[in-house]
Design an enzyme around this catalytic site. Structure first.
Site, mmCIF file in Angstrom:
data_model
loop_
_atom_site.group_PDB
_atom_site.id
_atom_site.type_symbol
_atom_site.label_atom_id
_atom_site.label_comp_id
_atom_site.label_asym_id
_atom_site.label_seq_id
_atom_site.Cartn_x
_atom_site.Cartn_y
_atom_site.Cartn_z
ATOM 1 N N ASP B 17 0.563 -3.922 47.666
ATOM 2 C CA ASP B 17 1.691 -3.709 48.568
ATOM 3 C C ASP B 17 1.205 -3.734 50.019
ATOM 4 O OD1 ASP B 17 0.539 -1.222 49.133
ATOM 5 O OD2 ASP B 17 1.743 -0.176 47.646
ATOM 6 N N TRP B 47 5.429 -8.631 17.153
ATOM 7 C CA TRP B 47 6.715 -7.945 16.896
ATOM 8 C C TRP B 47 7.765 -8.896 16.296
ATOM 9 C CZ3 TRP B 47 4.556 -3.711 16.732
ATOM 10 C CH2 TRP B 47 3.922 -3.055 17.782
ATOM 11 N N PRO B 60 9.031 1.096 22.405
ATOM 12 C CA PRO B 60 9.446 1.596 23.720
ATOM 13 C C PRO B 60 9.004 3.033 23.984
ATOM 14 C CG PRO B 60 11.323 1.409 22.247
ATOM 15 C CD PRO B 60 10.167 0.790 21.546
ATOM 16 N N LYS B 90 8.329 10.479 13.891
ATOM 17 C CA LYS B 90 9.034 9.288 14.387
ATOM 18 C C LYS B 90 8.512 8.842 15.746
ATOM 19 C CE LYS B 90 13.505 9.023 12.144
ATOM 20 N NZ LYS B 90 14.942 8.782 12.405
#
Lengths: 137, 137, 137, 137
Positions: B17, B47, B60, B90
């Site tokens: 930046d 995937w 995710p 999970k």
């Protein structure tokens, strides 16, 4: 009560990944835009100005934590509610709540510093500039 | 001892930046690449394959925390050391240490899920696929 | 006269590179957003809708040319004027003029297709859907 | 014969869009990395060095044209063949051929300049530095 500023962000096709939801690093792009927008709305000049007056070239991150609650996809419009939760000696805590249709979908809390350029490259943390703090409270 | 996989990332001009250091959302782009690379190195199929066999379309983020210790700039080469620190029902915890010239410059810990597509759009968390877990331990 | 739609884009700190100007690939991110926005403003449904009704999953690029006339930096606000300059059998030409303070700073002309998913991965060009064309003229 | 340098780029999940192919602005990110990599491989110092010695802060784009021939997706590895096709007084033409498994999938030709910082912000084109040109021929 701390000042709160709202930044609006449209989600675009290219912000989404093959699972058709926002690819998470984009949330950090938007949170960073919301961070700078907060200072702008509080009346803090552009960093290219503060570099000359205060030696401040930006507010890089030291630490962040974020929770991803719901997904978003292209066509969605997000509101990022931003405030400074705490001022410390050489850093501050900035908080973000990202809303979609009135629901919280992501929240984030960061520790940032006011950075100056360091001789020979890189950056260093400056003491919180009081003129900036006053504008943001 | 958990398996550890190293992902190498060159830092480019456009990753930096106006303060001439890596713009922090790019670290999350690279951490996400290191996450997938970890599964690939452990022998987990692409995937697009697991979508057909297990219903898994990706992993995710649910939660992340990261510490930014030193800066990097273009021309630097980073090594991202990646491991799975914990398996839950999970979700799982993935850990990253980003090194430059043998020094830790950023660390990150994430909670991720194995996601399936949900009817009508969006995603849902699937139970940890045991065949994937076995490959990664 | 072809329909013209204007898309507004704020330039952010992270869009700029160490030369303190917009890193050019970001112009293409914005042009792509302006492209989709054009269709939305013309009344074309979300691609997740057209996928079901017409098999259209998006409008990928075949060809682009762009001229970079002046620079922009963070804090600037850009207006992207977008129109479809030509309809062909299986492609169309989309034109963009990026304005800052009333001055042209970048222009771009693209050939795009309406894409459908191809068996086994990848995409294929579909004939221009006449219901979409009618909305955009 | 002009020097040719090859830059290798892995395609990641987050580089792909909901159509599951590389979102095209990412090709420009990679082409830009290949451009700088070309100079590095030819022995040109880091821009932060050339800023001090020659006033050169980078090589921004003036003009680009690109053709997208085949798609790519995550897991693919690309080779970007880069050369300088022409030297002009204050600009040069850089050419890229992006290959996947031996097949050309994208090609790009750009006009770039050697830029110096301009008083009061922004950039200006410098005459081609002959010491850089000699290294690249």
């Amino acid at each position: 009560m701390a000042k709160e500023v709202i930044y609006t962000q449209k989600v675009e096709f290219g912000d989404c990944d093959p699972a058709r939801i926002v690819w998470f690093p984009n949330f950090f792009r938007w949170v960073d835009a919301a961070s700078r927008h907060f200072f702008v709305e509080c009346g803090v000049p552009h960093w290219s100005e503060t570099e000359k007056t205060l030696g401040v070239i930006g507010t890089p991150l030291v630490d962040t934590r974020a929770k991803f609650i719901k997904t978003a996809t292209y066509g969605d419009v997000l509101q990022i509610h931003t405030a400074i939760a705490e001022w410390r000696g050489k850093s501050f805590v900035q908080r973000y709540r990202v809303m979609k249709d009135g629901e919280l979908i992501m929240e984030c809390e960061e520790v940032r510093i006011f950075a100056g350029a360091r001789e020979g490259g890189g950056i260093r943390a400056l003491p919180i500039p009081q003129e900036i703090r006053r504008l943001c409270e």
